[in-house]
Scaffold this motif. Sequence first.
Motif, mmCIF file in Angstrom:
data_model
loop_
_atom_site.group_PDB
_atom_site.id
_atom_site.type_symbol
_atom_site.label_atom_id
_atom_site.label_comp_id
_atom_site.label_asym_id
_atom_site.label_seq_id
_atom_site.Cartn_x
_atom_site.Cartn_y
_atom_site.Cartn_z
ATOM 1 N N LEU A 42 -7.019 3.281 -4.479
ATOM 2 C CA LEU A 42 -6.751 4.412 -3.542
ATOM 3 C C LEU A 42 -7.664 4.624 -2.701
ATOM 4 O O LEU A 42 -8.987 4.703 -2.906
ATOM 5 C CB LEU A 42 -6.391 5.564 -4.441
ATOM 6 C CG LEU A 42 -5.691 6.835 -3.753
ATOM 7 C CD1 LEU A 42 -4.171 6.646 -3.432
ATOM 8 C CD2 LEU A 42 -5.771 7.829 -4.638
ATOM 9 N N HIS A 43 -7.461 4.732 -1.146
ATOM 10 C CA HIS A 43 -8.365 5.135 -0.320
ATOM 11 C C HIS A 43 -7.537 5.628 0.913
ATOM 12 O O HIS A 43 -6.049 5.482 0.950
ATOM 13 C CB HIS A 43 -9.158 3.914 0.049
ATOM 14 C CG HIS A 43 -8.209 3.051 0.580
ATOM 15 N ND1 HIS A 43 -7.428 1.960 0.072
ATOM 16 C CD2 HIS A 43 -8.413 2.401 1.967
ATOM 17 C CE1 HIS A 43 -7.036 1.245 0.850
ATOM 18 N NE2 HIS A 43 -7.153 1.309 2.005
ATOM 19 N N TRP A 44 -8.545 5.956 1.947
ATOM 20 C CA TRP A 44 -7.876 6.489 3.288
ATOM 21 C C TRP A 44 -9.059 6.223 4.281
ATOM 22 O O TRP A 44 -10.015 6.043 4.053
ATOM 23 C CB TRP A 44 -7.619 7.798 3.355
ATOM 24 C CG TRP A 44 -8.673 8.851 3.079
ATOM 25 C CD1 TRP A 44 -9.114 9.282 1.881
ATOM 26 C CD2 TRP A 44 -9.362 9.620 4.356
ATOM 27 N NE1 TRP A 44 -10.206 9.987 2.122
ATOM 28 C CE2 TRP A 44 -10.231 10.414 3.705
ATOM 29 C CE3 TRP A 44 -9.259 9.656 5.467
ATOM 30 C CZ2 TRP A 44 -11.197 11.147 4.237
ATOM 31 C CZ3 TRP A 44 -10.048 10.325 6.349
ATOM 32 C CH2 TRP A 44 -11.100 11.057 5.492
ATOM 33 N N HIS A 45 -8.522 6.243 5.595
ATOM 34 C CA HIS A 45 -9.285 5.964 6.439
ATOM 35 C C HIS A 45 -8.750 6.653 7.881
ATOM 36 O O HIS A 45 -7.381 6.706 8.107
ATOM 37 C CB HIS A 45 -9.616 4.412 6.911
ATOM 38 C CG HIS A 45 -8.516 3.554 6.687
ATOM 39 N ND1 HIS A 45 -7.465 3.443 7.707
ATOM 40 C CD2 HIS A 45 -8.295 2.564 5.868
ATOM 41 C CE1 HIS A 45 -6.324 2.396 7.194
ATOM 42 N NE2 HIS A 45 -6.839 2.036 5.909
ATOM 43 N N ASP A 46 -9.529 6.793 8.912
ATOM 44 C CA ASP A 46 -8.919 7.306 10.177
ATOM 45 C C ASP A 46 -8.270 6.330 10.981
ATOM 46 O O ASP A 46 -7.431 6.771 11.826
ATOM 47 C CB ASP A 46 -10.372 8.003 11.129
ATOM 48 C CG ASP A 46 -10.950 9.134 10.281
ATOM 49 O OD1 ASP A 46 -10.147 10.037 9.767
ATOM 50 O OD2 ASP A 46 -12.191 9.172 10.675
#
Length: 299
Positions: A42-46
């Motif tokens: 699980l992760h996120w980025h702009d």
Amino acid sequence: MQIKNFMVDQSLKELTEHRTVVLPIACYEIKINQNINGYIPLHWHDEIQFVLIVKGEAIFYINEEKCVVRAGEGLFINSGCLHMAEDQNDSGCVYICLNISPHFLLSQELQSTYVYPYIQATNFSSLHLDPKEIWAKNILDAIVTINLLIQQKPPFYEIDVNLQLTLIWKNLLINGFRLEYEQMEIVKSQRIKQMLNWIHTHYAEKILLDDIACAGQLSRSECCRYFKRILKKTPLNYVTNYRIQKSLVLLQHPDSNVTDVAFQVGFNSTSYFIDQFRKSMNMTPLAYKKINITDLRCD
């Protein structure tokens, strides 16, 4: 086999720098089962992300949505969305990943009309790209073209990449999506990231449900609902899984000791660590350590 670690910060924001030398984008191939966890955590980025499955199939989890994507198909993932990916049915899934900084999609004059309303919409977290749809096939073909351009770097390839990105974004927008902006959805996203950030900062310490709930400014019951709804597991199960993830890197050190690793990642019992590790990885920590030390020597 090269095992790759997927680097994120304490809030789950990916640390990979998504850019070439001169372009604020990145395009590369990923084989899911070569990740150190056996999946993309699980992760996120702009950056916004486009995916094209080259081989096999994968399950993507984006915020509260689940999407199976097969060879030849693709996926759009919006800026700031929590997501992860698993190989479906041990298919050896390989996909091209294209990450783009939103400000590079179109000229500055067009950003306020054709970019920001879409990346800020709360009902536009992802979109399945089916090659049977002309607009989707155009996007998938452009991803292939960009991947080749970045690999081969012919003269003026940066301009050609820019043209392909404009084509991708136009084909995404021509569907005429009705955009929504729900304040509660924005707050929910912020709170889950706050709670995850707190866990990733304190995972090596004793963690109580009250601590996690407090980080998200929620009651215990509402905290559990957030995790169940978004991550499909309880807060404390997430803590256990995250501790196992952190132990994988430590176990690859030749001088590491299973008991020491257990306490370093927050377990207060070696036997409990071994039991949870076995449930997660289908092998004991010692077996995992031996396999990976052997692989490193072979490399």
